[in-house]
Design an enzyme around this catalytic site. Structure first.
Site, short mmCIF file in Angstrom:
data_model
loop_
_atom_site.label_atom_id
_atom_site.label_comp_id
_atom_site.label_asym_id
_atom_site.label_seq_id
_atom_site.Cartn_x
_atom_site.Cartn_y
_atom_site.Cartn_z
N ARG A 15 0.83 3.48 2.96
CA ARG A 15 0.72 3.22 1.51
C ARG A 15 0.36 1.76 1.25
O ARG A 15 -0.77 1.45 0.86
CB ARG A 15 2.05 3.60 0.82
CG ARG A 15 2.00 3.64 -0.69
CD ARG A 15 2.04 2.29 -1.37
NE ARG A 15 3.23 1.50 -1.08
CZ ARG A 15 3.38 0.25 -1.47
NH1 ARG A 15 2.44 -0.37 -2.15
NH2 ARG A 15 4.47 -0.43 -1.14
N ASP A 16 1.28 0.86 1.49
CA ASP A 16 1.03 -0.55 1.18
C ASP A 16 -0.15 -1.07 1.99
O ASP A 16 -0.94 -1.89 1.53
CB ASP A 16 2.30 -1.37 1.53
CG ASP A 16 2.32 -2.73 0.86
OD1 ASP A 16 1.26 -3.22 0.48
OD2 ASP A 16 3.42 -3.30 0.74
N HIS A 212 10.98 -6.76 2.02
CA HIS A 212 9.58 -6.30 2.06
C HIS A 212 8.72 -7.56 2.08
O HIS A 212 8.34 -8.09 1.04
CB HIS A 212 9.34 -5.45 0.81
CG HIS A 212 7.97 -4.89 0.67
ND1 HIS A 212 7.64 -3.60 1.02
CD2 HIS A 212 6.83 -5.43 0.18
CE1 HIS A 212 6.37 -3.37 0.74
NE2 HIS A 212 5.85 -4.47 0.23
N HIS A 214 5.53 -9.69 2.88
CA HIS A 214 4.11 -9.83 3.24
C HIS A 214 3.97 -11.11 4.06
O HIS A 214 4.74 -12.07 3.88
CB HIS A 214 3.25 -9.82 1.98
CG HIS A 214 3.11 -8.45 1.41
ND1 HIS A 214 2.06 -7.62 1.73
CD2 HIS A 214 3.91 -7.73 0.59
CE1 HIS A 214 2.21 -6.46 1.12
NE2 HIS A 214 3.33 -6.49 0.42
N CYS A 245 -1.55 -6.18 -1.58
CA CYS A 245 -1.45 -5.58 -2.91
C CYS A 245 -2.72 -5.85 -3.69
O CYS A 245 -3.14 -7.00 -3.80
CB CYS A 245 -0.24 -6.13 -3.68
SG CYS A 245 -0.15 -5.50 -5.36
N ASN A 254 1.91 -6.49 5.06
CA ASN A 254 3.32 -6.68 5.39
C ASN A 254 3.44 -7.17 6.82
O ASN A 254 2.51 -7.05 7.61
CB ASN A 254 4.00 -5.32 5.32
CG ASN A 254 5.00 -5.26 4.22
OD1 ASN A 254 6.19 -5.43 4.47
ND2 ASN A 254 4.54 -5.06 3.01
P1 HMG Z 1 -2.28 2.89 -17.78
O1 HMG Z 1 -3.78 2.90 -17.81
O2 HMG Z 1 -1.56 1.85 -18.57
O3 HMG Z 1 -1.65 4.33 -18.07
O4 HMG Z 1 -1.84 2.75 -16.25
P2 HMG Z 1 -1.77 5.34 -19.24
O5 HMG Z 1 -0.44 6.04 -19.31
O6 HMG Z 1 -2.34 4.68 -20.48
O7 HMG Z 1 -2.85 6.40 -18.69
C1 HMG Z 1 -4.23 6.10 -18.56
C2 HMG Z 1 -4.91 7.17 -17.74
O8 HMG Z 1 -4.36 7.23 -16.41
C3 HMG Z 1 -4.72 8.59 -18.30
O9 HMG Z 1 -5.87 9.33 -17.93
C4 HMG Z 1 -3.54 9.12 -17.53
O10 HMG Z 1 -3.53 10.51 -17.44
C5 HMG Z 1 -3.80 8.51 -16.14
P3 HMG Z 1 -7.13 9.53 -18.93
O11 HMG Z 1 -6.52 10.15 -20.15
O12 HMG Z 1 -7.67 8.14 -19.18
O13 HMG Z 1 -8.06 10.41 -18.15
N1 HMG Z 1 -2.57 8.33 -15.36
C6 HMG Z 1 -2.37 8.82 -14.12
N2 HMG Z 1 -3.15 9.55 -13.31
C7 HMG Z 1 -2.63 9.88 -12.10
N3 HMG Z 1 -1.39 9.53 -11.70
C8 HMG Z 1 -0.59 8.79 -12.47
C9 HMG Z 1 -1.07 8.41 -13.76
N4 HMG Z 1 -0.54 7.70 -14.77
C10 HMG Z 1 -1.46 7.65 -15.75
N5 HMG Z 1 0.64 8.44 -12.06
C11 HMG Z 1 -0.37 3.00 -14.39
C12 HMG Z 1 -0.48 2.68 -15.87
C13 HMG Z 1 1.02 2.64 -13.93
C14 HMG Z 1 -0.64 4.48 -14.16
C15 HMG Z 1 -1.44 2.17 -13.67
O14 HMG Z 1 -1.29 0.83 -14.03
C16 HMG Z 1 -1.36 2.29 -12.16
O15 HMG Z 1 -1.55 3.37 -11.60
N6 HMG Z 1 -1.12 1.19 -11.48
C17 HMG Z 1 -1.04 1.23 -10.03
C18 HMG Z 1 -0.60 -0.06 -9.51
C19 HMG Z 1 -0.40 0.03 -8.03
O16 HMG Z 1 -0.43 1.08 -7.41
N7 HMG Z 1 -0.20 -1.14 -7.43
C20 HMG Z 1 0.04 -1.24 -6.04
C21 HMG Z 1 1.38 -0.70 -5.67
S1 HMG Z 1 2.71 -1.84 -6.05
C22 HMG Z 1 2.75 -2.89 -4.69
O17 HMG Z 1 1.90 -2.84 -3.84
C23 HMG Z 1 3.93 -3.82 -4.54
C24 HMG Z 1 4.94 -3.34 -3.52
O18 HMG Z 1 4.33 -3.14 -2.25
C25 HMG Z 1 6.07 -4.39 -3.37
C26 HMG Z 1 5.54 -5.80 -3.13
O19 HMG Z 1 4.79 -6.01 -2.16
O20 HMG Z 1 5.89 -6.66 -3.94
C27 HMG Z 1 5.60 -2.01 -3.94
MG MG Z 2 3.91 -4.66 -0.80
#
Ligand code: HMG
Ligand code: MG
Length: 305
Positions: A15-16, A212, A214, A245, A254
């Site tokens: 995933r990450d 966690h 990086h 990320c 990581n």
């Molecule tokens: P948004 O655009 O604000 O959401 O995104 P929305 O509710 O307004 O929806 C917009 C569109 O997205 C709609 O579709 C929804 O149906 C769809 P449309 O009507 O335009 O066709 N939608 C989805 N589709 C599939 N699955 C879903 C979903 N939700 C809405 N779950 C949202 C908000 C959170 C969805 C968006 O910002 C997002 O997906 N962000 C992903 C961010 C991400 O994955 N970042 C990386 C992971 S975090 C990380 O790496 C850090 C970590 O490792 C720890 C660290 O290292 O610090 C964990």
């Molecule tokens: Mg991470």
């Protein structure tokens, strides 16, 4: 505090790692990686992400991946927890299709990062998690929490440990069984890690926390060592040091799982992972991605023959 005798490793490479690789790999390559990690003895594998495919295209195939996990891998490895990120109820509904045992919600200790990463404030993100937590409770699914930017933010710089503690508390109060503290851009040092943990451990028990780290600035293992010395026994890592990320420019992967395991072996800490099998997983995915293996240990053992 004494160093733990055993560490639980949460493998986040599929995933990450893969979410931030330039090259998107297909479902069969992802499943091969997850399967090799399972066979290496990893018991907690973050296998995908039910986020918006527009935001993170590399994770768009997570439905297919979990479909194969539920029909093939989970029956072969009933004890393994294959988990996924679920940022909101749409993500949770997708996860429910595949009989998942654990999901993760992710918040940040920095307002700017929260906006860039999930398009809402910290407070709004916690509100969005409420229906996720409710569905999880109803379906007997464990929820892990993440807090990003615990040791620094790409947009805001230093982050106050008190603020990290508040968000961590909120996630635990909502029902997360554990919170993983993300040094998203790898800027922490042993000194800042110790200061953060001193603050957190004054109000939260060590068995509720995971690290966690990086490895952007090469500090991850040093920070993990300090964390172990302060009583933390759950560590996230990514095979071959994959990824980063997408919403934290320049953030590298990581800590490499191979490097972590080499250190734990040297310290006589149990972890249950077969390093030789893990090396195969890391080398196979690095070849598939056409990149050098990001693990120093993997490269050293390869050149040593
Ligand atoms: P948004 O655009 O604000 O959401 O995104 P929305 O509710 O307004 O929806 C917009 C569109 O997205 C709609 O579709 C929804 O149906 C769809 P449309 O009507 O335009 O066709 N939608 C989805 N589709 C599939 N699955 C879903 C979903 N939700 C809405 N779950 C949202 C908000 C959170 C969805 C968006 O910002 C997002 O997906 N962000 C992903 C961010 C991400 O994955 N970042 C990386 C992971 S975090 C990380 O790496 C850090 C970590 O490792 C720890 C660290 O290292 O610090 C964990
Ligand atoms: Mg991470």
């Amino acid at each position: 505090m004494t160093i733990p005798k055993r560490v639980r490793i949460v493998e986040v490479g599929p995933r990450d790692g893969l979410q931030n690789e330039k090259q998107t790999v297909g479902t069969s390559t992802k499943v091969q990686l997850i399967s090799q990690l399972a066979s290496a003895g990893l018991t907690n594998i973050e296998a995908g992400s039910f986020v918006s495919p527009k935001w993170v295209p590399q994770m768009a195939g997570s439905d297919e991946v979990f479909n194969i996990i539920s029909s093939n891998l989970q029956p072969t490895y009933p004890e393994i927890i294959f988990s996924a990120l679920t940022p909101n109820k749409i993500g949770m509904n997708r996860a429910l299709e595949y009989g998942i045992k654990e999901v993760a919600v992710f918040a940040a200790a920095s307002e700017s990062f929260s906006q860039k990463n999930i398009n809402c404030s910290i407070k709004e993100s916690l509100e969005r998690f409420n229906p996720v937590m409710a569905k999880a409770r109803r379906n007997n699914i464990r929820v892990r929490g993440y807090v990003s930017c615990v040791l620094g933010c790409p947009y805001e710089g230093n982050i106050d440990p008190v603020h990290v503690a508040e968000v961590t508390h909120q996630l635990l109060d909502m029902g997360c069984y554990e919170v993983s503290l993300g040094d998203t851009i790898g800027v922490g040092t042993p000194a800042t890690t110790a200061a953060l943990l001193s603050e957190l451990l004054s109000r939260i028990s060590a068995d509720k926390l995971a690290m966690h780290m990086h490895d952007t600035y090469g500090q991850a293992l040093a920070n993990i060592l300090i964390s172990l010395q302060m009583g933390i026994s759950v560590i996230d890592s990514a095979v071959a040091g994959l990824g980063g990320c997408p919403y934290a420019k320049g953030a590298s992967g990581n800590v490499a799982s191979e490097d972590l395991i080499y250190m734990l072996n040297g310290m006589g800490i149990e972890h249950g992972v077969d390093l030789d099998k893990l090396l195969i997983a890391g080398n196979t995915i690095s070849t598939a991605l056409n990149r050098t293996n990001g693990s120093k240990v993997a490269n050293a053992l390869l050149s040593a023959g």
